[in-house]
Motif scaffolding. Sequence first.
Motif, mmCIF file in Angstrom:
data_model
loop_
_atom_site.group_PDB
_atom_site.id
_atom_site.type_symbol
_atom_site.label_atom_id
_atom_site.label_comp_id
_atom_site.label_asym_id
_atom_site.label_seq_id
_atom_site.Cartn_x
_atom_site.Cartn_y
_atom_site.Cartn_z
ATOM 1 N N GLN A 1 11.525 21.733 56.098
ATOM 2 C CA GLN A 1 11.710 20.329 56.432
ATOM 3 C C GLN A 1 12.394 20.163 57.787
ATOM 4 O O GLN A 1 13.276 20.937 58.152
ATOM 5 C CB GLN A 1 12.539 19.639 55.355
ATOM 6 C CG GLN A 1 11.876 19.633 53.987
ATOM 7 C CD GLN A 1 12.707 18.898 52.950
ATOM 8 O OE1 GLN A 1 13.875 18.589 53.166
ATOM 9 N NE2 GLN A 1 12.113 18.631 51.802
ATOM 10 N N PRO B 1 0.790 20.713 55.122
ATOM 11 C CA PRO B 1 1.674 20.963 56.271
ATOM 12 C C PRO B 1 2.148 19.695 56.963
ATOM 13 O O PRO B 1 3.188 19.708 57.639
ATOM 14 C CB PRO B 1 0.793 21.806 57.208
ATOM 15 C CG PRO B 1 -0.223 22.430 56.316
ATOM 16 C CD PRO B 1 -0.498 21.414 55.254
ATOM 17 N N GLU C 1 2.778 25.747 52.996
ATOM 18 C CA GLU C 1 2.849 24.377 52.483
ATOM 19 C C GLU C 1 1.505 23.939 51.904
ATOM 20 O O GLU C 1 0.451 24.244 52.449
ATOM 21 C CB GLU C 1 3.243 23.408 53.603
ATOM 22 C CG GLU C 1 4.599 23.677 54.249
ATOM 23 C CD GLU C 1 5.779 23.213 53.401
ATOM 24 O OE1 GLU C 1 5.541 22.665 52.301
ATOM 25 O OE2 GLU C 1 6.924 23.400 53.842
ATOM 26 N N PRO D 1 5.638 18.498 54.779
ATOM 27 C CA PRO D 1 6.180 19.774 54.277
ATOM 28 C C PRO D 1 7.227 19.591 53.191
ATOM 29 O O PRO D 1 8.129 18.766 53.299
ATOM 30 C CB PRO D 1 6.782 20.418 55.529
ATOM 31 C CG PRO D 1 7.052 19.278 56.449
ATOM 32 C CD PRO D 1 5.978 18.273 56.193
ATOM 33 N N ARG D 2 7.103 20.397 52.167
ATOM 34 C CA ARG D 2 8.075 20.406 51.086
ATOM 35 C C ARG D 2 9.156 21.443 51.355
ATOM 36 O O ARG D 2 10.331 21.213 51.084
ATOM 37 C CB ARG D 2 7.367 20.737 49.769
ATOM 38 C CG ARG D 2 8.306 20.976 48.603
ATOM 39 C CD ARG D 2 7.561 21.504 47.399
ATOM 40 N NE ARG D 2 8.470 21.764 46.293
ATOM 41 C CZ ARG D 2 8.117 22.398 45.178
ATOM 42 N NH1 ARG D 2 6.879 22.829 45.025
ATOM 43 N NH2 ARG D 2 8.995 22.608 44.214
ATOM 44 N N TYR D 3 8.743 22.589 51.886
ATOM 45 C CA TYR D 3 9.670 23.708 52.037
ATOM 46 C C TYR D 3 10.400 23.705 53.382
ATOM 47 O O TYR D 3 11.628 23.734 53.426
ATOM 48 C CB TYR D 3 8.924 25.028 51.861
ATOM 49 C CG TYR D 3 8.331 25.208 50.484
ATOM 50 C CD1 TYR D 3 9.148 25.297 49.356
ATOM 51 C CD2 TYR D 3 6.957 25.289 50.306
ATOM 52 C CE1 TYR D 3 8.603 25.460 48.095
ATOM 53 C CE2 TYR D 3 6.401 25.463 49.050
ATOM 54 C CZ TYR D 3 7.224 25.536 47.945
ATOM 55 O OH TYR D 3 6.689 25.703 46.700
ATOM 56 N N ARG E 1 4.341 26.670 58.289
ATOM 57 C CA ARG E 1 3.988 25.568 57.380
ATOM 58 C C ARG E 1 2.525 25.643 56.947
ATOM 59 O O ARG E 1 2.203 25.401 55.781
ATOM 60 C CB ARG E 1 4.267 24.221 58.062
ATOM 61 C CG ARG E 1 5.736 23.836 58.092
ATOM 62 C CD ARG E 1 5.963 22.604 58.932
ATOM 63 N NE ARG E 1 7.320 22.090 58.795
ATOM 64 C CZ ARG E 1 7.891 21.263 59.667
ATOM 65 N NH1 ARG E 1 7.218 20.864 60.745
ATOM 66 N NH2 ARG E 1 9.120 20.838 59.468
#
Length: 235
Positions: free
Chosen positions: A221, A214, A211, A217-219, A207
Motif C-alpha cells: 500500500q 495491482p 496483487e 493493492p491490498r498488500y 504489485r
Amino acid sequence: MEKETILIIEDDSDIREGVRILLESEKYEIREAENGREGLKLLDEKTDLIILDIMMPGISGIRTCEEIRKISNVPVLFLTAKAQESDKLIGLMAGGDDYLPKPFSYAELLGRVKALLRRYRIYRGKKEEEKDAHLEIAGIRLHKSFNEVQVHGKNVDLSDIEYQILRLLMEYPERIFSAQNLYESVWDEPYFYNCNGTVTVHIRKLRVKIEENPQEPRYIQTVWGKGYRFGGYEA
C-alpha cells in the motif's frame, strides 16, 4: 570455495576485455558473449551474475533481459551509453537489478558487482531449512532466507530486489517505509532523489506479481506523502 561465475554480454570487444581482466583479477570465473543470443546459450544454473550491454545489434539488451527472466532470477547489471532516467526505468522494468552508464570507473563497476553478488548469495536459497523460517501474513508465505514466495498457495517468481522489498515490508508490517528507507535498506547504497524512480518501478512490478488487482493493492500500500507499507495484515 567455488568461484562465482559472471557472464559478460557486450558487443564492444575492448570493453568486454577490460571488464574480464578486472573481474578475473578478483578471482571470478568469467564467461563472455558478444551478443544476446550467444549470451542466452551460455546462461546456466552456475551463473551468479550477468553484466549486460543494452545497445547491441540483433537482439537488444532489453530483450535479452526479458528472455533471461523467463528462466532465471540471476542478478542483471545493465551497461549502457544512455544515461537518461527513462532509459534506466525501461531497463529496470525489463528485469534488470542495477544500471551503470558508460563511461564508468572500474572501481564503481566492481563495487556494484560485489553488492549484487552479496545479495544474491544471501537470498538465492542455498541454506538448509530452519525453524520458523517463514513469514506468513494474509495469504502470502515468504521464506526468510530463500527467494521463495507463495500467494494463496501458488508460487510466485520474484527478482532478488522484489523479494527483498517484500520481505522487509512483511517483517515490519506496521511501519511506513519511505523511498529512501527502502532504497538504502535493499540496495545498500546512498539515496539520491532520482533513486525514487527506481523504487517506484520495483514496487509496480512487485504489485503486478502478488496483487489480485495491482491498481487497488491490498498488500503493498502507498501512504501518500510518506511511503509504502504492507497492508495485508489488516485483512
